[in-house]
Motif scaffolding. Sequence first.
Motif, PDB file in Angstrom:
ATOM      1  N   LEU A 140      -5.437   5.293  -1.122  1.00 27.71           N
ATOM      2  CA  LEU A 140      -5.121   4.122  -0.307  1.00 27.71           C
ATOM      3  C   LEU A 140      -4.666   4.500   1.094  1.00 27.71           C
ATOM      4  O   LEU A 140      -4.663   3.653   1.991  1.00 27.71           O
ATOM      5  CB  LEU A 140      -4.019   3.292  -0.983  1.00 27.71           C
ATOM      6  CG  LEU A 140      -4.450   2.122  -1.861  1.00 27.71           C
ATOM      7  CD1 LEU A 140      -3.227   1.426  -2.441  1.00 27.71           C
ATOM      8  CD2 LEU A 140      -5.299   1.130  -1.077  1.00 27.71           C
ATOM      9  N   HIS A 150      -6.058   6.220   3.355  1.00 27.21           N
ATOM     10  CA  HIS A 150      -7.120   6.045   4.344  1.00 27.21           C
ATOM     11  C   HIS A 150      -7.197   4.589   4.810  1.00 27.21           C
ATOM     12  O   HIS A 150      -7.409   4.316   5.991  1.00 27.21           O
ATOM     13  CB  HIS A 150      -8.464   6.475   3.759  1.00 27.21           C
ATOM     14  CG  HIS A 150      -8.504   7.926   3.371  1.00 27.21           C
ATOM     15  ND1 HIS A 150      -8.494   8.943   4.292  1.00 27.21           N
ATOM     16  CD2 HIS A 150      -8.528   8.528   2.159  1.00 27.21           C
ATOM     17  CE1 HIS A 150      -8.526  10.108   3.681  1.00 27.21           C
ATOM     18  NE2 HIS A 150      -8.551   9.891   2.380  1.00 27.21           N
ATOM     19  N   GLU A 151      -7.018   3.676   3.892  1.00 24.87           N
ATOM     20  CA  GLU A 151      -7.032   2.255   4.255  1.00 24.87           C
ATOM     21  C   GLU A 151      -5.800   1.891   5.067  1.00 24.87           C
ATOM     22  O   GLU A 151      -5.867   1.069   5.988  1.00 24.87           O
ATOM     23  CB  GLU A 151      -7.096   1.406   2.977  1.00 24.87           C
ATOM     24  CG  GLU A 151      -7.184  -0.083   3.246  1.00 24.87           C
ATOM     25  CD  GLU A 151      -7.297  -0.897   1.969  1.00 24.87           C
ATOM     26  OE1 GLU A 151      -7.075  -2.127   2.027  1.00 24.87           O
ATOM     27  OE2 GLU A 151      -7.595  -0.305   0.909  1.00 24.87           O
ATOM     28  N   ARG A 172      -6.303   3.262   8.711  1.00 24.75           N
ATOM     29  CA  ARG A 172      -7.535   2.921   9.420  1.00 24.75           C
ATOM     30  C   ARG A 172      -7.305   2.031  10.648  1.00 24.75           C
ATOM     31  O   ARG A 172      -7.901   2.270  11.709  1.00 24.75           O
ATOM     32  CB  ARG A 172      -8.536   2.263   8.466  1.00 24.75           C
ATOM     33  CG  ARG A 172      -9.916   2.044   9.110  1.00 24.75           C
ATOM     34  CD  ARG A 172     -10.922   1.510   8.105  1.00 24.75           C
ATOM     35  NE  ARG A 172     -11.190   2.484   7.057  1.00 24.75           N
ATOM     36  CZ  ARG A 172     -10.892   2.308   5.775  1.00 24.75           C
ATOM     37  NH1 ARG A 172     -10.309   1.181   5.388  1.00 24.75           N
ATOM     38  NH2 ARG A 172     -11.167   3.235   4.895  1.00 24.75           N
ATOM     39  N   MET A 230       0.823  -1.203   0.000  1.00 23.76           N
ATOM     40  CA  MET A 230       0.000   0.000   0.000  1.00 23.76           C
ATOM     41  C   MET A 230       0.861   1.258   0.000  1.00 23.76           C
ATOM     42  O   MET A 230       0.569   2.232  -0.703  1.00 23.76           O
ATOM     43  CB  MET A 230      -0.943  -0.007   1.208  1.00 23.76           C
ATOM     44  CG  MET A 230      -2.151  -0.904   1.038  1.00 23.76           C
ATOM     45  SD  MET A 230      -3.414  -0.645   2.327  1.00 23.76           S
ATOM     46  CE  MET A 230      -2.631  -1.452   3.708  1.00 23.76           C
TER      47      MET A 230
END
Length: 209
Positions: free
Chosen positions: A24, A26-27, A30, A13
């Motif tokens: 990406l 944000h993922e 998280r 990522m």
Amino acid sequence: MTAETSTRSEAGMIAAILAGDTQLYHELIRPYERSVYLMALSYIKNEADAEDVAQEAFVKAFRSLSTFRAEAKFSTWLISITLNEARSRLRRQSVIRMQSLDGPADDNSGVSPALLRDWREIPSEVVERAEIRQLIQHAVESLPDIYREVFLLRDVQELNVNETAEALGINIPNVKVRLHRARMMLQKQLAPQLKTINKTLKRRWLPWS
């Protein structure tokens, strides 16, 4: 998902984000949003300021993502950035207070509602434990910075010794020495007060005593 698989996924990522797929991010962050916020809250003791610190930490991490070393854990790197941001926020607040001597004094002695939100106690126990929570909060806040930081990372955030050393930029023996001293300081300060409240609760809240 194993730790190795998770690390590999994070590495992928990060590479994709640096290549331009910024959504990406944000993922990527998280899974760490809560731990970063709680670290900030443990250090700042103000919910609004802690949210600002956490947000700024994520922004700074994004801007500095290209400097992240793959051999380190991304979560540890984030915690280090959060700590630095929390320190900066406290320094700025200290300067503002010194420049505004006529303003009302800050009072952070109360128990944050967030700490009580999920408690499932009968009313008589809530009062008793809230008092203990307040005593512990004040004692931790009174620790010198170098001991408070280690205590928060090891005993609140539950980072291991290696992660704590990496987050603080110190060696492992220093982590162990500072944590031991922090616990001894807390025990010395809290034991007499807690003994007058409830010996059973003292043992529950201070497992190291």
